[in-house]
Every structure is written in structure tokens, then in C-alpha cells.
Design a protein around this motif. Structure first.
Motif, mmCIF file in Angstrom:
data_model
loop_
_atom_site.group_PDB
_atom_site.id
_atom_site.type_symbol
_atom_site.label_atom_id
_atom_site.label_comp_id
_atom_site.label_asym_id
_atom_site.label_seq_id
_atom_site.Cartn_x
_atom_site.Cartn_y
_atom_site.Cartn_z
ATOM 1 N N THR A 29 0.860 -1.111 0.061
ATOM 2 C CA THR A 29 -0.015 -0.149 -0.015
ATOM 3 C C THR A 29 0.887 1.155 0.119
ATOM 4 O O THR A 29 0.434 2.315 -0.321
ATOM 5 N N ASP A 30 2.215 1.342 0.455
ATOM 6 C CA ASP A 30 3.029 2.397 0.416
ATOM 7 C C ASP A 30 3.594 2.575 -0.748
ATOM 8 O O ASP A 30 4.267 3.478 -0.985
ATOM 9 N N LEU A 31 3.531 1.674 -1.879
ATOM 10 C CA LEU A 31 4.312 1.813 -3.184
ATOM 11 C C LEU A 31 3.411 2.649 -4.027
ATOM 12 O O LEU A 31 2.003 2.249 -4.032
ATOM 13 N N PRO A 32 3.645 3.215 -4.988
ATOM 14 C CA PRO A 32 2.874 4.023 -6.119
ATOM 15 C C PRO A 32 2.586 2.616 -6.841
ATOM 16 O O PRO A 32 3.266 1.831 -7.273
ATOM 17 N N ASN A 33 1.312 2.793 -7.492
ATOM 18 C CA ASN A 33 0.916 1.635 -8.521
ATOM 19 C C ASN A 33 1.003 2.162 -9.811
ATOM 20 O O ASN A 33 -0.314 2.212 -10.541
ATOM 21 N N THR A 34 2.136 2.100 -10.117
ATOM 22 C CA THR A 34 2.244 2.719 -11.915
ATOM 23 C C THR A 34 2.976 1.673 -12.468
ATOM 24 O O THR A 34 3.829 0.828 -11.954
ATOM 25 N N PRO A 35 2.911 1.573 -13.873
ATOM 26 C CA PRO A 35 3.666 0.804 -14.756
ATOM 27 C C PRO A 35 5.155 1.145 -14.664
ATOM 28 O O PRO A 35 6.030 0.193 -14.707
ATOM 29 N N ASP A 36 5.338 2.359 -14.731
ATOM 30 C CA ASP A 36 6.748 2.672 -14.473
ATOM 31 C C ASP A 36 7.228 1.715 -13.183
ATOM 32 O O ASP A 36 8.640 1.667 -13.133
ATOM 33 N N HIS A 37 6.730 2.214 -12.102
ATOM 34 C CA HIS A 37 7.388 1.716 -10.909
ATOM 35 C C HIS A 37 7.235 0.088 -10.886
ATOM 36 O O HIS A 37 8.102 -0.604 -10.098
ATOM 37 N N ALA A 38 6.277 -0.526 -11.452
ATOM 38 C CA ALA A 38 6.266 -2.010 -11.616
ATOM 39 C C ALA A 38 7.601 -2.407 -12.405
ATOM 40 O O ALA A 38 8.091 -3.480 -12.056
ATOM 41 N N ALA A 39 7.924 -1.661 -13.514
ATOM 42 C CA ALA A 39 8.910 -1.927 -14.307
ATOM 43 C C ALA A 39 10.218 -1.853 -13.595
ATOM 44 O O ALA A 39 10.852 -2.698 -13.642
ATOM 45 N N GLN A 40 10.313 -1.076 -12.743
ATOM 46 C CA GLN A 40 11.419 -0.639 -11.947
ATOM 47 C C GLN A 40 11.780 -1.705 -11.039
ATOM 48 O O GLN A 40 12.665 -2.431 -11.032
ATOM 49 N N ARG A 41 10.586 -2.270 -10.371
ATOM 50 C CA ARG A 41 10.608 -3.415 -9.268
ATOM 51 C C ARG A 41 10.852 -4.433 -10.119
ATOM 52 O O ARG A 41 11.873 -5.381 -9.494
ATOM 53 N N LEU A 42 10.438 -4.896 -11.263
ATOM 54 C CA LEU A 42 10.780 -6.026 -11.973
ATOM 55 C C LEU A 42 12.387 -6.153 -12.295
ATOM 56 O O LEU A 42 12.933 -6.947 -12.263
ATOM 57 N N VAL A 43 12.815 -4.710 -12.896
ATOM 58 C CA VAL A 43 14.271 -4.755 -13.220
ATOM 59 C C VAL A 43 15.210 -5.079 -11.639
ATOM 60 O O VAL A 43 16.178 -5.805 -11.788
ATOM 61 N N GLU A 44 15.000 -4.673 -10.608
ATOM 62 C CA GLU A 44 15.490 -4.732 -9.559
ATOM 63 C C GLU A 44 15.505 -6.155 -8.982
ATOM 64 O O GLU A 44 16.461 -6.768 -8.450
ATOM 65 N N ALA A 45 14.334 -6.848 -9.131
ATOM 66 C CA ALA A 45 14.082 -8.091 -8.777
ATOM 67 C C ALA A 45 14.968 -9.006 -9.694
ATOM 68 O O ALA A 45 15.621 -9.995 -9.218
ATOM 69 N N ARG A 46 14.959 -8.720 -11.025
ATOM 70 C CA ARG A 46 15.880 -9.636 -11.941
ATOM 71 C C ARG A 46 17.303 -9.563 -11.776
ATOM 72 O O ARG A 46 17.929 -10.303 -11.563
ATOM 73 N N ALA A 47 17.693 -8.141 -11.156
ATOM 74 C CA ALA A 47 19.109 -8.039 -10.752
ATOM 75 C C ALA A 47 19.337 -8.626 -9.586
ATOM 76 O O ALA A 47 20.426 -9.404 -9.581
ATOM 77 N N ARG A 48 18.523 -8.853 -8.435
ATOM 78 C CA ARG A 48 18.659 -9.379 -7.269
ATOM 79 C C ARG A 48 18.846 -11.136 -7.668
ATOM 80 O O ARG A 48 19.773 -11.678 -7.318
ATOM 81 N N PHE A 49 17.893 -11.667 -8.607
ATOM 82 C CA PHE A 49 17.905 -12.995 -8.918
ATOM 83 C C PHE A 49 19.305 -13.196 -9.613
ATOM 84 O O PHE A 49 19.744 -14.392 -9.426
ATOM 85 N N GLN A 50 19.555 -12.446 -10.542
ATOM 86 C CA GLN A 50 20.706 -12.729 -11.359
ATOM 87 C C GLN A 50 22.123 -12.833 -10.267
ATOM 88 O O GLN A 50 23.159 -13.738 -10.601
ATOM 89 N N ALA A 51 22.126 -12.156 -9.286
ATOM 90 C CA ALA A 51 23.268 -12.117 -8.516
ATOM 91 C C ALA A 51 23.327 -13.245 -7.667
ATOM 92 O O ALA A 51 24.250 -13.837 -7.372
ATOM 93 N N THR A 52 22.118 -13.433 -7.350
ATOM 94 C CA THR A 52 21.867 -14.970 -6.314
ATOM 95 C C THR A 52 22.305 -15.973 -7.097
ATOM 96 O O THR A 52 22.986 -16.934 -6.787
ATOM 97 N N LEU A 53 21.635 -16.154 -8.568
ATOM 98 C CA LEU A 53 22.085 -17.240 -9.331
ATOM 99 C C LEU A 53 23.709 -17.126 -9.574
ATOM 100 O O LEU A 53 24.291 -18.505 -9.447
#
Length: 118
Positions: A29-53
């Protein structure tokens, strides 16, 4: 317990993290619900996953596993040798005699066959 992670019912019946996990992921609920923010979260999640991998690939590589196990075995052998030096020397001598038994036996036979002129 400050270091634990517990799940409690959150919005829409989904588990919501508590403890240290809550600090990592802010509530939805604290996060803005915009496509740009969702895309940014996706990029960050992908980067975390790649680092973990990458870390997992390195840690589970056969060379890394072999090197770690060899180091553990070397350290344990060193500890045992320091704890029992006489037993180690005796074992090494027995192994040497076993491995070189034929050449040693030939040398002994040759020495016994030689005629001495004293």
C-alpha cells in the motif's frame, strides 16, 4: 526474536512478512501503483535474482566444491599430524618400506652376496 521472519495474514489474506523481512519489503500500500514503478521493481528483482544465481553457480561449481573439500582435508590432516607426530612418523616409515620393499630387498640381497675383503 529480532532475527526471525514470521508470516502473518496481510491484505487480501496473503501472508505479510514481519521481523527483518518487513524491513526489506515495504507494504504494497506504500508503493505507487504505476507501470513505471512496476517495471522498476521487475528490473530490481531480476538483478537480485541474477546476483543470487551467480553466487549459487560459483558456490556449487565442482571446482569450488573440490577446492573447499581439499582445504578441509588438508587442515584436518595437519591437525592430526601436530597432535600425534610419532604415530605419523611411524605410519610414514611403514608406508615408505611397503612402497619400496622390492628395491630395498634387492639392495639387501646384493649387500649379502658381496664378498668382503677385510
Amino acid at each position: 526474536d529480532p532475527g526471525s521472519c514470521h508470516l502473518v495474514a496481510g491484505a487480501r489474506g496473503r501472508p505479510a512478512p514481519t521481523g527483518h523481512a518487513a524491513a526489506m519489503d515495504p507494504p504494497m500500500t506504500d508503493l505507487p501503483n504505476t507501470p513505471d514503478h512496476a517495471a522498476q521493481r521487475l528490473v530490481e528483482a531480476r538483478a537480485r535474482f541474477q546476483a543470487t544465481l551467480g553466487v549459487a553457480k560459483h558456490e556449487l561449481a565442482p571446482k569450488t566444491l573440490f577446492t573447499r573439500k581439499a582445504r578441509q582435508m588438508r587442515d584436518r590432516a595437519e591437525t592430526e599430524v601436530r597432535a600425534r607426530p610419532y604415530a605419523t612418523a611411524g605410519t610414514a616409515t611403514a608406508l615408505f618400506l611397503f612402497l619400496f620393499r622390492k628395491p630395498i630387498a634387492g639392495l639387501v640381497r646384493r649387500l649379502l652376496r658381496e664378498k668382503r675383503y677385510d
